[in-house]
Design a protein around this motif. Structure first.
Motif, PDB file in Angstrom:
ATOM      1  N   ASP A   1       8.348   6.528  -8.271  1.00 54.87           N
ATOM      2  CA  ASP A   1       9.298   5.410  -8.552  1.00 54.87           C
ATOM      3  C   ASP A   1       8.793   4.348  -8.470  1.00 54.87           C
ATOM      4  OD1 ASP A   1      11.543   7.455  -8.734  1.00 54.87           O
ATOM      5  OD2 ASP A   1      11.632   7.480  -6.423  1.00 54.87           O
ATOM      6  N   PHE A   2       9.132   3.544  -9.294  1.00 53.88           N
ATOM      7  CA  PHE A   2       8.597   1.930  -9.382  1.00 53.88           C
ATOM      8  C   PHE A   2       9.703   1.097  -8.997  1.00 53.88           C
ATOM      9  CE2 PHE A   2       6.358   4.511 -12.459  1.00 53.88           C
ATOM     10  CZ  PHE A   2       4.993   4.464 -12.119  1.00 53.88           C
ATOM     11  N   TYR A   3       9.351   0.132  -8.289  1.00 51.84           N
ATOM     12  CA  TYR A   3      10.409  -0.984  -7.972  1.00 51.84           C
ATOM     13  C   TYR A   3       9.992  -2.477  -8.220  1.00 51.84           C
ATOM     14  CZ  TYR A   3      11.282   3.057  -4.954  1.00 51.84           C
ATOM     15  OH  TYR A   3      11.620   4.261  -4.634  1.00 51.84           O
ATOM     16  N   LYS A   4       8.706  -2.767  -8.574  1.00 50.25           N
ATOM     17  CA  LYS A   4       8.222  -4.071  -8.981  1.00 50.25           C
ATOM     18  C   LYS A   4       7.233  -4.058  -9.812  1.00 50.25           C
ATOM     19  CE  LYS A   4       9.303  -7.202  -5.232  1.00 50.25           C
ATOM     20  NZ  LYS A   4      10.083  -7.688  -6.003  1.00 50.25           N
ATOM     21  N   SER A   5       7.068  -5.182 -10.887  1.00 54.59           N
ATOM     22  CA  SER A   5       6.173  -5.076 -11.871  1.00 54.59           C
ATOM     23  C   SER A   5       4.839  -5.908 -11.025  1.00 54.59           C
ATOM     24  CB  SER A   5       6.715  -6.339 -12.879  1.00 54.59           C
ATOM     25  OG  SER A   5       7.738  -5.746 -13.576  1.00 54.59           O
ATOM     26  N   VAL A   6       3.834  -5.325 -11.746  1.00 52.07           N
ATOM     27  CA  VAL A   6       2.455  -5.973 -11.416  1.00 52.07           C
ATOM     28  C   VAL A   6       1.762  -6.738 -12.408  1.00 52.07           C
ATOM     29  CG1 VAL A   6       0.072  -5.450 -10.519  1.00 52.07           C
ATOM     30  CG2 VAL A   6       2.244  -3.937  -9.674  1.00 52.07           C
ATOM     31  N   LEU A   7       1.507  -7.950 -12.128  1.00 50.15           N
ATOM     32  CA  LEU A   7       1.125  -8.788 -13.288  1.00 50.15           C
ATOM     33  C   LEU A   7      -0.551  -8.945 -13.493  1.00 50.15           C
ATOM     34  CD1 LEU A   7       3.560 -11.678 -12.929  1.00 50.15           C
ATOM     35  CD2 LEU A   7       3.663  -9.703 -14.266  1.00 50.15           C
ATOM     36  N   PRO A   8      -1.176  -9.270 -14.422  1.00 47.82           N
ATOM     37  CA  PRO A   8      -2.580  -9.556 -14.339  1.00 47.82           C
ATOM     38  C   PRO A   8      -2.918 -10.449 -13.311  1.00 47.82           C
ATOM     39  CG  PRO A   8      -1.740  -9.711 -16.616  1.00 47.82           C
ATOM     40  CD  PRO A   8      -0.675  -9.769 -15.534  1.00 47.82           C
ATOM     41  N   GLY A   9      -4.113  -9.938 -12.759  1.00 43.37           N
ATOM     42  CA  GLY A   9      -4.652 -10.778 -11.510  1.00 43.37           C
ATOM     43  C   GLY A   9      -4.298 -10.398  -9.940  1.00 43.37           C
ATOM     44  N   GLU A  10      -3.130  -9.657  -9.881  1.00 48.01           N
ATOM     45  CA  GLU A  10      -2.577  -9.120  -8.596  1.00 48.01           C
ATOM     46  C   GLU A  10      -3.353  -8.284  -8.110  1.00 48.01           C
ATOM     47  OE1 GLU A  10       1.631  -9.123  -7.727  1.00 48.01           O
ATOM     48  OE2 GLU A  10       2.091  -9.044  -9.907  1.00 48.01           O
ATOM     49  N   LYS A  11      -3.365  -7.940  -6.813  1.00 47.11           N
ATOM     50  CA  LYS A  11      -4.122  -7.238  -6.032  1.00 47.11           C
ATOM     51  C   LYS A  11      -3.137  -6.207  -5.311  1.00 47.11           C
ATOM     52  CE  LYS A  11      -7.420  -7.092  -2.276  1.00 47.11           C
ATOM     53  NZ  LYS A  11      -7.980  -8.020  -1.170  1.00 47.11           N
ATOM     54  N   VAL A  12      -3.101  -4.967  -5.576  1.00 45.05           N
ATOM     55  CA  VAL A  12      -2.228  -3.863  -5.197  1.00 45.05           C
ATOM     56  C   VAL A  12      -3.134  -3.317  -3.960  1.00 45.05           C
ATOM     57  CG1 VAL A  12      -0.770  -3.659  -7.064  1.00 45.05           C
ATOM     58  CG2 VAL A  12      -2.926  -2.083  -6.666  1.00 45.05           C
ATOM     59  N   VAL A  13      -2.256  -2.580  -2.793  1.00 42.87           N
ATOM     60  CA  VAL A  13      -2.794  -1.954  -1.785  1.00 42.87           C
ATOM     61  C   VAL A  13      -2.107  -0.650  -1.764  1.00 42.87           C
ATOM     62  CG1 VAL A  13      -3.214  -1.592   0.593  1.00 42.87           C
ATOM     63  CG2 VAL A  13      -3.660  -3.858  -0.225  1.00 42.87           C
ATOM     64  N   VAL A  14      -2.935   0.624  -1.934  1.00 46.14           N
ATOM     65  CA  VAL A  14      -2.464   1.763  -2.130  1.00 46.14           C
ATOM     66  C   VAL A  14      -2.663   2.781  -0.450  1.00 46.14           C
ATOM     67  CG1 VAL A  14      -2.752   4.316  -2.951  1.00 46.14           C
ATOM     68  CG2 VAL A  14      -3.030   2.264  -4.223  1.00 46.14           C
ATOM     69  N   ILE A  15      -1.389   3.155   0.083  1.00 44.80           N
ATOM     70  CA  ILE A  15      -1.630   3.690   1.143  1.00 44.80           C
ATOM     71  C   ILE A  15      -1.293   5.191   0.955  1.00 44.80           C
ATOM     72  CG2 ILE A  15      -0.603   4.121   3.490  1.00 44.80           C
ATOM     73  CD1 ILE A  15       0.049   1.073   3.494  1.00 44.80           C
ATOM     74  N   SER A  16      -1.999   6.191   1.278  1.00 44.16           N
ATOM     75  CA  SER A  16      -1.811   7.588   0.928  1.00 44.16           C
ATOM     76  C   SER A  16      -1.815   8.566   2.195  1.00 44.16           C
ATOM     77  CB  SER A  16      -2.917   8.191  -0.211  1.00 44.16           C
ATOM     78  OG  SER A  16      -2.359   9.511  -0.430  1.00 44.16           O
ATOM     79  N   LYS A  17      -0.864   9.464   2.545  1.00 40.88           N
ATOM     80  CA  LYS A  17      -0.995  10.316   3.588  1.00 40.88           C
ATOM     81  C   LYS A  17      -0.983  11.651   2.940  1.00 40.88           C
ATOM     82  CE  LYS A  17       1.156   6.888   6.498  1.00 40.88           C
ATOM     83  NZ  LYS A  17       2.195   6.527   7.105  1.00 40.88           N
ATOM     84  N   LYS A  18      -1.668  12.442   3.523  1.00 45.55           N
ATOM     85  CA  LYS A  18      -1.844  13.889   3.278  1.00 45.55           C
ATOM     86  C   LYS A  18      -0.547  14.456   3.507  1.00 45.55           C
ATOM     87  CE  LYS A  18      -4.344  16.872   5.787  1.00 45.55           C
ATOM     88  NZ  LYS A  18      -5.376  17.498   6.478  1.00 45.55           N
ATOM     89  N   GLU A  19      -0.046  15.409   2.509  1.00 46.94           N
ATOM     90  CA  GLU A  19       1.088  16.073   3.058  1.00 46.94           C
ATOM     91  C   GLU A  19       0.355  17.710   3.268  1.00 46.94           C
ATOM     92  OE1 GLU A  19       4.550  17.304   0.589  1.00 46.94           O
ATOM     93  OE2 GLU A  19       4.785  15.286   0.340  1.00 46.94           O
ATOM     94  N   TYR A  20      -0.364  18.207   2.467  1.00 47.47           N
ATOM     95  CA  TYR A  20      -1.063  19.340   2.675  1.00 47.47           C
ATOM     96  C   TYR A  20      -2.400  19.487   1.970  1.00 47.47           C
ATOM     97  CZ  TYR A  20       0.992  21.524  -1.572  1.00 47.47           C
ATOM     98  OH  TYR A  20       1.120  21.757  -2.702  1.00 47.47           O
ATOM     99  N   PHE A  21      -3.504  20.070   2.264  1.00 46.37           N
ATOM    100  CA  PHE A  21      -4.655  20.346   1.467  1.00 46.37           C
ATOM    101  C   PHE A  21      -5.009  21.880   2.003  1.00 46.37           C
ATOM    102  CE2 PHE A  21      -9.294  20.761   1.371  1.00 46.37           C
ATOM    103  CZ  PHE A  21      -9.489  20.349   0.068  1.00 46.37           C
ATOM    104  N   ARG A  22      -5.046  22.777   0.991  1.00 47.67           N
ATOM    105  CA  ARG A  22      -5.431  24.312   0.861  1.00 47.67           C
ATOM    106  C   ARG A  22      -5.746  24.401  -0.571  1.00 47.67           C
ATOM    107  NH1 ARG A  22       0.200  24.125   2.830  1.00 47.67           N
ATOM    108  NH2 ARG A  22       1.491  24.514   0.888  1.00 47.67           N
ATOM    109  N   PHE A  23      -6.901  25.425  -0.498  1.00 44.99           N
ATOM    110  CA  PHE A  23      -7.528  26.195  -1.441  1.00 44.99           C
ATOM    111  C   PHE A  23      -7.737  24.974  -2.575  1.00 44.99           C
ATOM    112  CE2 PHE A  23      -4.224  29.155  -0.161  1.00 44.99           C
ATOM    113  CZ  PHE A  23      -4.940  30.194   0.280  1.00 44.99           C
ATOM    114  N   ASN A  24      -8.441  23.808  -2.126  1.00 47.03           N
ATOM    115  CA  ASN A  24      -8.692  22.671  -2.862  1.00 47.03           C
ATOM    116  C   ASN A  24      -7.628  21.895  -3.556  1.00 47.03           C
ATOM    117  OD1 ASN A  24     -11.355  23.411  -1.915  1.00 47.03           O
ATOM    118  ND2 ASN A  24     -12.432  22.811  -3.827  1.00 47.03           N
ATOM    119  N   LYS A  25      -6.395  22.255  -3.287  1.00 45.89           N
ATOM    120  CA  LYS A  25      -5.262  21.254  -3.865  1.00 45.89           C
ATOM    121  C   LYS A  25      -4.801  20.513  -2.771  1.00 45.89           C
ATOM    122  CE  LYS A  25      -0.868  21.582  -5.956  1.00 45.89           C
ATOM    123  NZ  LYS A  25       0.228  22.068  -7.008  1.00 45.89           N
TER     124      LYS A  25
END
Length: 143
Positions: free
Chosen positions: A94-118
């Protein structure tokens, strides 16, 4: 495996490498960033005289940092010097805001699961003002 080592081993190159820096990483989560260049190739047509980062590119940034980089860290002992192969299997963003040229974005990712290389992750993207840009789930195979 350090953030720099992960970035060096990514299976992407300019103009499709969307990871500048890994700020934090462990087996459960990753935080990284990317600054969109003013002259990125996709701004020429999206949109005329009003460039905005396409949602598919924001999704790709989230996938490269939040899925591929985290998966590489988790599999770092098996990867060694072997090339990394990635296949995204699903996304729901889901997208909430536009990102313009020159902007820096930060990504935070939390593992839900990892099994059988998925790997399945809850991923969020923030702008420099720490405002939520997008969030959702990304899943894929890291081999």
């Amino acid at each position: 495996m350090t953030g720099e080592q992960i970035i060096e081993k990514l299976p992407y190159q300019d103009p499709f490498l969307f990871v500048d820096e890994i700020l934090e990483v462990d087996e459960h989560q990753i935080v990284g960033n990317y600054t969109l260049k003013q002259d990125e190739y996709f701004y020429k047509g999206h949109f005329k005289e009003n460039p905005i980062t396409p949602g598919v590119i924001l999704t790709e940034i989230m996938a490269q940092i939040g899925l591929v980089c985290l998966g590489m860290f988790i599999l770092s002992e098996q990867i060694n010097n072997n090339p990394v192969k990635v296949a995204m299997s699903s996304t729901s963003i889901d997208f909430y805001k536009s990102v313009l040229p020159g902007e820096k974005v930060v990504v935070i990712s939390k593992k839900e699961y990892f099994r059988f290389n998925k790997l399945k992750c809850q991923v969020e993207m923030y702008n420099e003002e720490e405002k939520l840009v997008a969030k959702g789930q990304i899943a894929g195979m890291v081999i």
